[in-house]
Design a protein around this motif. Structure first.
Motif, PDB file in Angstrom:
ATOM      1  N   PRO A 134       0.813  -1.222   0.000  1.00 50.83           N
ATOM      2  CA  PRO A 134       0.000   0.000   0.000  1.00 50.83           C
ATOM      3  C   PRO A 134       0.853   1.283   0.000  1.00 50.83           C
ATOM      4  O   PRO A 134       0.501   2.268  -0.629  1.00 50.83           O
ATOM      5  CB  PRO A 134      -0.809  -0.114   1.293  1.00 50.83           C
ATOM      6  N   GLU A 135       2.011   1.232   0.673  1.00 50.86           N
ATOM      7  CA  GLU A 135       2.919   2.392   0.723  1.00 50.86           C
ATOM      8  C   GLU A 135       3.438   2.740  -0.676  1.00 50.86           C
ATOM      9  O   GLU A 135       3.460   3.900  -1.074  1.00 50.86           O
ATOM     10  CB  GLU A 135       4.107   2.044   1.623  1.00 50.86           C
ATOM     11  N   VAL A 136       3.850   1.702  -1.401  1.00 48.30           N
ATOM     12  CA  VAL A 136       4.376   1.913  -2.765  1.00 48.30           C
ATOM     13  C   VAL A 136       3.285   2.501  -3.654  1.00 48.30           C
ATOM     14  O   VAL A 136       3.514   3.474  -4.385  1.00 48.30           O
ATOM     15  CB  VAL A 136       4.885   0.566  -3.365  1.00 48.30           C
ATOM     16  N   LEU A 137       2.077   1.927  -3.575  1.00 50.48           N
ATOM     17  CA  LEU A 137       0.970   2.390  -4.416  1.00 50.48           C
ATOM     18  C   LEU A 137       0.580   3.830  -4.071  1.00 50.48           C
ATOM     19  O   LEU A 137       0.315   4.650  -4.956  1.00 50.48           O
ATOM     20  CB  LEU A 137      -0.236   1.457  -4.255  1.00 50.48           C
ATOM     21  N   GLN A 138       0.571   4.151  -2.772  1.00 47.11           N
ATOM     22  CA  GLN A 138       0.227   5.516  -2.362  1.00 47.11           C
ATOM     23  C   GLN A 138       1.294   6.520  -2.793  1.00 47.11           C
ATOM     24  O   GLN A 138       0.993   7.664  -3.117  1.00 47.11           O
ATOM     25  CB  GLN A 138       0.024   5.567  -0.832  1.00 47.11           C
ATOM     26  N   GLU A 139       2.541   6.063  -2.807  1.00 48.08           N
ATOM     27  CA  GLU A 139       3.636   6.942  -3.257  1.00 48.08           C
ATOM     28  C   GLU A 139       3.429   7.320  -4.724  1.00 48.08           C
ATOM     29  O   GLU A 139       3.670   8.465  -5.126  1.00 48.08           O
ATOM     30  CB  GLU A 139       4.976   6.220  -3.069  1.00 48.08           C
ATOM     31  N   TYR A 140       2.958   6.353  -5.516  1.00 46.26           N
ATOM     32  CA  TYR A 140       2.683   6.639  -6.930  1.00 46.26           C
ATOM     33  C   TYR A 140       1.600   7.720  -7.051  1.00 46.26           C
ATOM     34  O   TYR A 140       1.752   8.675  -7.819  1.00 46.26           O
ATOM     35  CB  TYR A 140       2.242   5.369  -7.668  1.00 46.26           C
ATOM     36  N   ILE A 141       0.519   7.578  -6.259  1.00 41.54           N
ATOM     37  CA  ILE A 141      -0.574   8.571  -6.293  1.00 41.54           C
ATOM     38  C   ILE A 141      -0.080   9.948  -5.869  1.00 41.54           C
ATOM     39  O   ILE A 141      -0.462  10.966  -6.443  1.00 41.54           O
ATOM     40  CB  ILE A 141      -1.742   8.120  -5.368  1.00 41.54           C
ATOM     41  N   GLU A 142       0.794   9.975  -4.851  1.00 42.02           N
ATOM     42  CA  GLU A 142       1.339  11.270  -4.387  1.00 42.02           C
ATOM     43  C   GLU A 142       2.200  11.918  -5.465  1.00 42.02           C
ATOM     44  O   GLU A 142       2.172  13.138  -5.651  1.00 42.02           O
ATOM     45  CB  GLU A 142       2.168  11.062  -3.109  1.00 42.02           C
ATOM     46  N   LEU A 143       2.971  11.105  -6.189  1.00 39.03           N
ATOM     47  CA  LEU A 143       3.851  11.647  -7.244  1.00 39.03           C
ATOM     48  C   LEU A 143       3.063  12.058  -8.481  1.00 39.03           C
ATOM     49  O   LEU A 143       3.403  13.038  -9.147  1.00 39.03           O
ATOM     50  CB  LEU A 143       4.896  10.588  -7.642  1.00 39.03           C
ATOM     51  N   TYR A 144       2.001  11.293  -8.780  1.00 43.40           N
ATOM     52  CA  TYR A 144       1.221  11.543 -10.003  1.00 43.40           C
ATOM     53  C   TYR A 144      -0.269  11.645  -9.679  1.00 43.40           C
ATOM     54  O   TYR A 144      -1.054  10.773 -10.048  1.00 43.40           O
ATOM     55  CB  TYR A 144       1.490  10.429 -11.030  1.00 43.40           C
ATOM     56  N   ASN A 146      -2.605  13.345 -10.845  1.00 48.80           N
ATOM     57  CA  ASN A 146      -3.520  13.509 -11.987  1.00 48.80           C
ATOM     58  C   ASN A 146      -3.413  12.369 -12.997  1.00 48.80           C
ATOM     59  O   ASN A 146      -3.910  12.474 -14.117  1.00 48.80           O
ATOM     60  CB  ASN A 146      -3.251  14.853 -12.687  1.00 48.80           C
ATOM     61  N   SER A 147      -2.752  11.286 -12.598  1.00 49.72           N
ATOM     62  CA  SER A 147      -2.568  10.159 -13.512  1.00 49.72           C
ATOM     63  C   SER A 147      -3.918   9.575 -13.939  1.00 49.72           C
ATOM     64  O   SER A 147      -4.852   9.487 -13.145  1.00 49.72           O
ATOM     65  CB  SER A 147      -1.734   9.076 -12.818  1.00 49.72           C
ATOM     66  N   LYS A 148      -3.988   9.155 -15.191  1.00 48.32           N
ATOM     67  CA  LYS A 148      -5.227   8.521 -15.674  1.00 48.32           C
ATOM     68  C   LYS A 148      -5.423   7.148 -15.028  1.00 48.32           C
ATOM     69  O   LYS A 148      -6.488   6.549 -15.109  1.00 48.32           O
ATOM     70  CB  LYS A 148      -5.211   8.408 -17.204  1.00 48.32           C
ATOM     71  N   HIS A 149      -4.374   6.664 -14.369  1.00 51.66           N
ATOM     72  CA  HIS A 149      -4.459   5.363 -13.690  1.00 51.66           C
ATOM     73  C   HIS A 149      -4.825   5.509 -12.211  1.00 51.66           C
ATOM     74  O   HIS A 149      -4.800   4.526 -11.469  1.00 51.66           O
ATOM     75  CB  HIS A 149      -3.119   4.616 -13.796  1.00 51.66           C
ATOM     76  N   LYS A 150      -5.139   6.721 -11.795  1.00 52.61           N
ATOM     77  CA  LYS A 150      -5.366   6.998 -10.371  1.00 52.61           C
ATOM     78  C   LYS A 150      -6.448   6.087  -9.766  1.00 52.61           C
ATOM     79  O   LYS A 150      -6.254   5.498  -8.695  1.00 52.61           O
ATOM     80  CB  LYS A 150      -5.747   8.470 -10.178  1.00 52.61           C
TER      81      LYS A 150
END
Length: 478
Positions: A134-144, A146-150
């Motif tokens: 979950p930490e890795v996945l949340q880090e992706y959301i924090e970095l991006y 507005n990602s279309k994969h959000k």
């Protein structure tokens, strides 16, 4: 000339490469000898990439892995394609490491972003040795953000928490989420967290989580289940009135029959009524449970015992016997208790002979029962009623010698004293009374023994001897 030939090979190879003619490029790229006989990272990258495009992943990996210590876009690209090669060969752990390396380099933002996405998704699929998924996945959301994969990653975060049974983390993540789907998930996760706390024995916190789940009644089945487990938690806390309200609410819910909890609801209701001494309703509920098609013989046996007990305390001894017999037939836990209670029930219906037979059968059958001392004591009393003093004494003696720590020992000694007194065996009666006083000073039985002994001394006209003896006892006021 050799150097010239090598340089020409490099030029031709790179020309084919730029034309995306990778098959033609490879022999020329390989023929290049390098500057001062040594290849640099870019040289390895060209050859590795050519192999990669031709689906020769083993050779591509061999060349990409020679790119070491680079801190530039070439290295970042190499890691990215290396990861793709590993994926093609189903080497997911190696792919994860390569994507991670590419994701932590900032030379090419588009490559970094895509590497991060793959690193996050692969972490979800196979786990992550560096951080929690979950930490890795949340880090992706924090970095991006507005990602279309959000949305997809959001779902993976929740799923990762749930599959790893980290309900606490899932609740925290879902706390302020507003969509209907996320609210439904919150309802379910709060329920599972409640069950987890229940299993740990933390019933107060379990109730808090079940109540959180019940504040979002979007999924009717989970609303029903949370209500049941809230009732079970209240029961464990001896909050029987609240437990009864919860169980009744669950029972009347339309979704209840579709849940696994529904199988035992009558059993649970039976116990709540039983604990509140509402024996009529307890009998009704337990009977409903026993009339179901039950594969749980432990609960079936237990229900028979509680029906028997409910009849017993309601002085309905003939029905108590019927249900104790059902428990005895199952030969499960506490069948010795059922047999003992059955014997007592016979006595209370005035059937002393059957009581004696049943107690003797009990003593012959249940050699390690914790009720043996009780049975011997009750049997001794029954023989007194029947004027069979020798058999009474025999059972009291067995109790006194075999169960030295039983609280019934002083009572058995008193009974023996009484038998001896009533049959004019005064010396033996006195010996038993004095034994009670010596072994159990200051007990109720000792005080009774002193009174009984006084009567014997009076009968014998030995009041002075009595007075001398009593002066030695610090718990008797003369």
């Amino acid at each position: 000339k050799r150097i010239e030939h090598s340089e020409i090979s490099k030029i031709i190879g790179e020309s084919y490469f730029n034309l995306q003619k990778y098959k033609e490029a490879i022999p020329y790229l390989k023929n290049y000898k390098g500057k001062r006989g040594k290849w640099n990272n870019t040289d390895y990258y060209f050859l590795g990439y050519a192999y990669y495009k031709l689906n020769d992943f083993e050779n591509a990996i061999r060349n990409f892995n020679k790119i070491i210590g680079g801190k530039n876009a070439v290295t970042q690209n190499a890691y990215y394609h290396l990861a793709e090669c590993y994926l093609k060969l189903d080497k997911k752990q190696e792919a994860l490491n390569a994507f991670r390396n590419a994701a932590h380099m900032k030379y090419k933002p588009t490559i970094q972003k895509d590497a991060w996405l793959n690193y996050a998704k692969l972490s979800y699929e196979i786990g992550n040795p560096y951080k929690s998924v979950p930490e890795v996945l949340q880090e992706y959301i924090e970095l991006y953000p507005n990602s279309k994969h959000k949305n997809e990653i959001n779902e993976l975060i929740i799923s990762a928490y749930i599959t790893s049974k980290d309900y606490k983390g899932a609740l925290k993540y879902l706390e302020n989420k507003k969509s209907a789907k996320e609210r439904t998930l919150f309802q379910k996760v709060a329920f599972y967290r409640g069950v987890e706390l229940f299993i740990e024995g933390n019933y107060d916190l379990a109730i808090e989580n079940f109540e959180s789940s019940l504040t979002i009644p979007l999924d009717a089945k989970f609303t029903a289940r949370a209500t049941f487990w809230k009732g079970e938690s209240n029961y464990r806390l001896n909050n029987f009135i609240d437990a009864l309200a919860d169980f009744k609410k669950f029972y009347s819910s339309n979704e209840a029959p579709k849940t696994i909890e529904f199988k035992t609801i009558n059993y649970n209701l039976g116990y709540v009524y039983f604990k509140q001494k509402d024996y009529n309703n307890a009998i009704t509920a337990f009977k409903k449970y026993t009339n179901q098609n039950i594969d749980d013989t432990v609960k079936l046996n237990d229900s028979y015992l509680r029906i028997g007990d409910s009849y017993f305390v309601s002085s309905n001894y003939s029905n108590a016997i019927i249900y104790y017999n059902k428990a005895i037939k199952l030969n499960g836990v506490d069948s010795d208790y059922a047999q003992f209670q059955k014997a007592i029930s016979y006595g209370l219906t005035g059937n002393e002979n059957t009581k004696i037979t049943t107690l003797n059968s009990f003593l012959n059958t249940y050699l390690k029962s914790t009720y043996r001392d009780d049975a011997l004591f009750v049997l001794g009393n029954s023989y007194i009623k029947k004027n069979k003093n020798n058999l009474a004494l025999e059972n009291f003696d067995k109790l006194i010698s075999n169960f030295k720590r039983s609280p019934l020992v002083p009572k058995a000694l008193l009974k023996k004293g009484l038998i001896f007194y009533n049959t004019n065996r005064n010396e033996e009666a006195l010996a038993n009374y004095k034994s009670v006083v010596k072994r159990f000073p200051n007990s109720d039985e000792a005080k009774q023994a002193v009174k009984n002994a006084r009567q014997i001394y009076v009968d014998l006209g030995e009041v002075d001897e009595y007075a001398s003896w009593v002066k030695t006892l610090d718990f008797v006021n003369v």
